[in-house]
Design a protein around this motif. Structure first.
Motif, mmCIF file in Angstrom:
data_model
loop_
_atom_site.group_PDB
_atom_site.id
_atom_site.type_symbol
_atom_site.label_atom_id
_atom_site.label_comp_id
_atom_site.label_asym_id
_atom_site.label_seq_id
_atom_site.Cartn_x
_atom_site.Cartn_y
_atom_site.Cartn_z
ATOM 1 N N GLU A 160 0.966 -1.166 0.175
ATOM 2 C CA GLU A 160 -0.027 0.124 0.016
ATOM 3 C C GLU A 160 0.642 1.333 0.112
ATOM 4 N N THR A 219 2.255 1.548 -3.466
ATOM 5 C CA THR A 219 1.475 2.203 -4.478
ATOM 6 C C THR A 219 0.883 3.702 -4.136
ATOM 7 N N LEU A 220 0.756 4.083 -3.004
ATOM 8 C CA LEU A 220 0.324 5.545 -2.762
ATOM 9 C C LEU A 220 1.469 6.417 -3.032
ATOM 10 N N ASP A 256 1.522 6.842 -6.958
ATOM 11 C CA ASP A 256 0.235 7.456 -7.361
ATOM 12 C C ASP A 256 -0.569 8.286 -6.339
ATOM 13 N N THR A 312 -3.243 9.828 -6.060
ATOM 14 C CA THR A 312 -4.648 9.778 -6.573
ATOM 15 C C THR A 312 -5.220 8.286 -5.759
ATOM 16 N N SER A 313 -4.486 7.192 -5.603
ATOM 17 C CA SER A 313 -4.860 6.135 -5.455
ATOM 18 C C SER A 313 -5.464 6.135 -3.937
ATOM 19 N N CYS A 314 -5.123 7.112 -3.189
ATOM 20 C CA CYS A 314 -5.680 7.360 -1.894
ATOM 21 C C CYS A 314 -7.530 7.630 -2.091
ATOM 22 N N ARG A 356 -10.997 4.492 -5.673
ATOM 23 C CA ARG A 356 -9.933 3.810 -5.904
ATOM 24 C C ARG A 356 -9.460 2.860 -4.921
ATOM 25 N N LEU A 357 -9.292 3.310 -3.765
ATOM 26 C CA LEU A 357 -8.963 2.400 -2.555
ATOM 27 C C LEU A 357 -9.589 1.120 -2.284
ATOM 28 N N GLN A 417 -8.896 -1.737 -4.608
ATOM 29 C CA GLN A 417 -7.492 -2.117 -4.693
ATOM 30 C C GLN A 417 -7.469 -2.958 -3.529
#
Length: 233
Positions: free
Chosen positions: A73, A76-77, A80, A82-84, A88-89, A92
């Motif tokens: 995690e 990934t964060l 990117d 915006t994955s928060c 999206r989260l 995921q």
């Protein structure tokens, strides 16, 4: 990737791999150190060189699953921000649950896999760090502060609803499908739409999204370090 100073030998890794395979195949009930040692092709006494009890070994196995999940995690964060965003989260996390069965077990309340945690003195700390309640009360305030979710709903009620939604999606993604179960071609899209419907539209600016991601990274690193400390205890 964080490297553990303890139990990082090839022998310990083989023991952990054997324990993981056995637990996922048959659960923890009735599992013995002798079976784990035989699967790992080591003597029973060798296991006790690394872990004092079976529960210590299994706790270490579970905690490492959480540690690997947290590391993923964080990566990934960091790559990117915006994955928060909630839409999206959540998909995921649901996808990752397939690869981290002990994390999934904690989120869905799988007693067969979690039974051993109730018997270990460090389990309460792990559950307090990474359990469903801890997750909701950690993530939601960050989202609310940075306009990623609606704020016209009491936090307790919002946390309860989001946890229920997440539990349901995890069960749908990872559990056995009944013959009459409803299926869709794109579960991620459906989950994202459901999260948006529940939490409201995302109104955060790019700057607010980056700020939320930075706060998320800080919290994830804190929990990673806390899990490392639990394993090393």
């Amino acid at each position: 990737m964080t490297v553990l100073a303890e139990h990082d030998s090839a022998t310990a890794a083989r023991i952990l791999a054997a324990a993981r395979e056995l637990v996922l195949k048959r659960g923890v009930k009735g599992l013995t150190v002798a079976e784990i040692a035989e699967k790992a092709h080591v003597g029973k006494g060798t296991v006790y060189l690394y872990w004092g009890t079976k529960h210590d070994l299994l706790f270490g196995l579970f905690a490492r699953d959480f540690l690997t999940f947290l590391e993923g995690e964080i990566q990934t964060l960091r790559a990117d921000p915006t994955s928060c965003r909630p839409r999206r989260l959540f998909p995921q996390i649901a996808r990752n649950a397939v690869n981290y069965p002990f994390v999934r077990a904690l989120q869905t309340g799988d007693d067969d896999l979690l039974g051993v945690l109730a018997q270990h003195p460090r389990s309460v700390e792990l559950l307090g760090l990474l359990g469903p309640t801890a997750l909701m009360y950690t993530v939601l305030p960050v989202w609310r502060e940075h306009r990623l979710v609606r704020t016209d709903w009491p936090l307790d009620e919002q946390a309860y609803a989001v946890q229920a939604l997440m539990t349901g999606f995890l069960s749908a993604v990872t559990g056995p499908q009944a013959p009459s179960a409803v299926t869709v071609d794109d579960p991620d899209r459906v989950m994202a739409a459901a999260v948006t419907a529940l939490l409201g539209p995302d109104e955060a600016s790019p700057a607010e999204t980056r700020a939320a991601a930075e706060e998320g990274l800080r919290l994830l690193r804190e929990r990673r370090d806390a899990v490392l400390a639990l394993i090393a205890t």
